[in-house]
Design a protein around this motif. Structure first.
Motif, PDB file in Angstrom:
ATOM      1  N   LYS A 255       4.924 112.926   3.489  1.00  0.00           N
ATOM      2  CA  LYS A 255       5.145 111.967   2.910  1.00  0.00           C
ATOM      3  C   LYS A 255       3.969 112.509   1.281  1.00  0.00           C
ATOM      4  O   LYS A 255       3.017 111.563   1.645  1.00  0.00           O
ATOM      5  CB  LYS A 255       4.414 110.332   3.120  1.00  0.00           C
ATOM      6  CG  LYS A 255       5.351 110.175   4.577  1.00  0.00           C
ATOM      7  CD  LYS A 255       6.423 110.095   4.291  1.00  0.00           C
ATOM      8  CE  LYS A 255       7.890 109.237   5.449  1.00  0.00           C
ATOM      9  NZ  LYS A 255       8.838 108.896   4.530  1.00  0.00           N
ATOM     10  N   ALA A 256       4.302 113.352   0.960  1.00  0.00           N
ATOM     11  CA  ALA A 256       3.401 114.433   0.192  1.00  0.00           C
ATOM     12  C   ALA A 256       4.046 115.028  -0.515  1.00  0.00           C
ATOM     13  O   ALA A 256       3.723 115.749  -1.586  1.00  0.00           O
ATOM     14  CB  ALA A 256       2.412 115.535   1.049  1.00  0.00           C
ATOM     15  N   SER A 257       4.945 114.243  -1.137  1.00  0.00           N
ATOM     16  CA  SER A 257       5.825 115.055  -2.484  1.00  0.00           C
ATOM     17  C   SER A 257       6.191 114.405  -3.695  1.00  0.00           C
ATOM     18  O   SER A 257       6.326 114.676  -4.779  1.00  0.00           O
ATOM     19  CB  SER A 257       7.071 115.405  -1.811  1.00  0.00           C
ATOM     20  OG  SER A 257       7.592 114.044  -1.881  1.00  0.00           O
ATOM     21  N   GLU A 258       4.976 113.228  -3.429  1.00  0.00           N
ATOM     22  CA  GLU A 258       5.360 112.049  -4.655  1.00  0.00           C
ATOM     23  C   GLU A 258       4.532 112.830  -5.683  1.00  0.00           C
ATOM     24  O   GLU A 258       3.706 113.730  -6.163  1.00  0.00           O
ATOM     25  CB  GLU A 258       4.164 110.855  -4.611  1.00  0.00           C
ATOM     26  CG  GLU A 258       4.294 109.855  -5.520  1.00  0.00           C
ATOM     27  CD  GLU A 258       3.798 108.846  -5.167  1.00  0.00           C
ATOM     28  OE1 GLU A 258       3.621 107.857  -6.161  1.00  0.00           O
ATOM     29  OE2 GLU A 258       2.731 108.514  -4.161  1.00  0.00           O
ATOM     30  N   GLY A 259       5.033 112.928  -7.033  1.00  0.00           N
ATOM     31  CA  GLY A 259       4.908 113.530  -8.370  1.00  0.00           C
ATOM     32  C   GLY A 259       5.758 114.951  -8.449  1.00  0.00           C
ATOM     33  O   GLY A 259       5.752 115.834  -9.964  1.00  0.00           O
ATOM     34  N   LEU A 260       6.120 115.098  -7.722  1.00  0.00           N
ATOM     35  CA  LEU A 260       7.329 116.600  -7.520  1.00  0.00           C
ATOM     36  C   LEU A 260       8.599 116.264  -8.045  1.00  0.00           C
ATOM     37  O   LEU A 260       9.033 114.804  -7.671  1.00  0.00           O
ATOM     38  CB  LEU A 260       7.387 117.322  -6.213  1.00  0.00           C
ATOM     39  CG  LEU A 260       5.377 117.406  -6.066  1.00  0.00           C
ATOM     40  CD1 LEU A 260       5.611 118.416  -4.534  1.00  0.00           C
ATOM     41  CD2 LEU A 260       5.190 118.500  -6.956  1.00  0.00           C
ATOM     42  N   ALA A 261       8.910 117.271  -8.577  1.00  0.00           N
ATOM     43  CA  ALA A 261       9.895 116.766  -9.291  1.00  0.00           C
ATOM     44  C   ALA A 261      11.228 116.834  -8.014  1.00  0.00           C
ATOM     45  O   ALA A 261      11.013 118.115  -6.888  1.00  0.00           O
ATOM     46  CB  ALA A 261      10.785 118.268  -9.953  1.00  0.00           C
ATOM     47  N   ARG A 262      11.997 116.424  -7.389  1.00  0.00           N
ATOM     48  CA  ARG A 262      13.428 116.457  -6.502  1.00  0.00           C
ATOM     49  C   ARG A 262      14.398 118.273  -7.235  1.00  0.00           C
ATOM     50  O   ARG A 262      14.736 117.888  -7.598  1.00  0.00           O
ATOM     51  CB  ARG A 262      13.600 115.097  -5.899  1.00  0.00           C
ATOM     52  CG  ARG A 262      12.653 113.666  -5.491  1.00  0.00           C
ATOM     53  CD  ARG A 262      13.488 113.099  -5.297  1.00  0.00           C
ATOM     54  NE  ARG A 262      13.929 113.177  -3.227  1.00  0.00           N
ATOM     55  CZ  ARG A 262      12.957 112.990  -2.459  1.00  0.00           C
ATOM     56  NH1 ARG A 262      11.881 113.298  -2.656  1.00  0.00           N
ATOM     57  NH2 ARG A 262      13.900 114.282  -1.088  1.00  0.00           N
ATOM     58  N   PRO A 263      14.505 118.390  -5.640  1.00  0.00           N
ATOM     59  CA  PRO A 263      15.474 119.431  -6.395  1.00  0.00           C
ATOM     60  C   PRO A 263      16.795 119.146  -6.131  1.00  0.00           C
ATOM     61  O   PRO A 263      17.453 120.015  -7.216  1.00  0.00           O
ATOM     62  CB  PRO A 263      15.122 120.474  -4.473  1.00  0.00           C
ATOM     63  CG  PRO A 263      14.145 119.917  -4.031  1.00  0.00           C
ATOM     64  CD  PRO A 263      13.932 118.948  -4.294  1.00  0.00           C
ATOM     65  N   GLU A 264      17.185 117.916  -6.038  1.00  0.00           N
ATOM     66  CA  GLU A 264      17.911 117.499  -6.555  1.00  0.00           C
ATOM     67  C   GLU A 264      18.720 117.151  -7.808  1.00  0.00           C
ATOM     68  O   GLU A 264      19.305 117.397  -8.251  1.00  0.00           O
ATOM     69  CB  GLU A 264      18.715 116.672  -5.126  1.00  0.00           C
ATOM     70  CG  GLU A 264      18.332 115.207  -5.067  1.00  0.00           C
ATOM     71  CD  GLU A 264      17.082 115.434  -4.207  1.00  0.00           C
ATOM     72  OE1 GLU A 264      16.712 114.305  -3.905  1.00  0.00           O
ATOM     73  OE2 GLU A 264      16.982 116.013  -3.707  1.00  0.00           O
TER      74      GLU A 264
END
Length: 202
Positions: free
Chosen positions: A126-135
């Motif tokens: 749950k630490a990916s907030e703010g990053l562009a999702r690969p899809e």
């Protein structure tokens, strides 16, 4: 963006070629942060658990099989030469300076693999907030993005086709550089020595 500019790269020097070259420099320098020096805290070996290093390296090697480099070692050596002697520490000696630019496809491929791996690890915690999702930028989405920007670049090139490289006309022995380039492309110029400094005028 670099893929969207691929047609402009084959043209004479213009804004779009300069921009494409800048993207190449950025790509090489940023790739090196994650794949270059193992001592760097951002190197991929510091981002992944040690027991996953071999599997990750095998994944990279497999992804490069259809790329214009033979393996990860060759890619690393190619980028090292360009980064160290071409971009980060410019080499002025033409005999030791890299004679060609690197292929950017392998850089993108390896970078995407690392991004996917790190993103999913962060997402799991749950630490990916703010990053562009690969899809959002890979697969079919990426194809659509590149086509969209190719159309924008095409329109921009058409709208600026009347502009020259510079508001000043550069000449060699009284002949504008643009004319010399056109003569060269038509095969009308041989390998004669360039004029000395006294023969150059601006």
């Amino acid at each position: 963006m670099h893929d969207a500019l691929d047609l402009a790269e084959r043209e004479r020097l213009n804004f779009f070629r300069v921009y494409g070259g800048t993207l190449m420099i950025s790509s090489v320098i940023y790739w090196w942060r994650y794949f270059g020096n193992r001592k760097e805290p951002s190197h991929w070996s510091k981002l992944l658990p040690e027991d996953e290093h071999d599997a990750f390296r095998e994944q990279l090697e497999a992804a490069l099989e259809d790329q214009p480099v033979e393996n990860l070692k060759q890619l690393w050596e190619n980028i090292e030469a360009m980064r160290n002697r071409g971009f980060a520490h410019h080499e002025f000696d033409p005999d030791t300076r890299p004679s060609s630019y690197p292929f950017l496809g392998p850089l993108r491929t390896t970078a995407e693999i690392l991004y996917l791996r790190v993103f999913h690890e962060l997402d799991h915690f749950k630490a990916s907030e703010g990053l562009a999702r690969p899809e959002h930028f890979l697969g079919d989405r990426r194809t659509a993005i590149v086509e969209h920007w190719r159309e924008i670049v095409s329109l921009a090139r058409d709208a600026t086709s009347g502009y020259v490289d510079s508001p000043w006309v550069f000449k060699l022995n009284g002949v504008p550089m643009s004319e010399l380039i056109e003569r060269y492309e038509r095969g009308e110029l041989g390998a004669e020595a360039p004029p000395d400094e006294a023969g150059r005028e601006v």
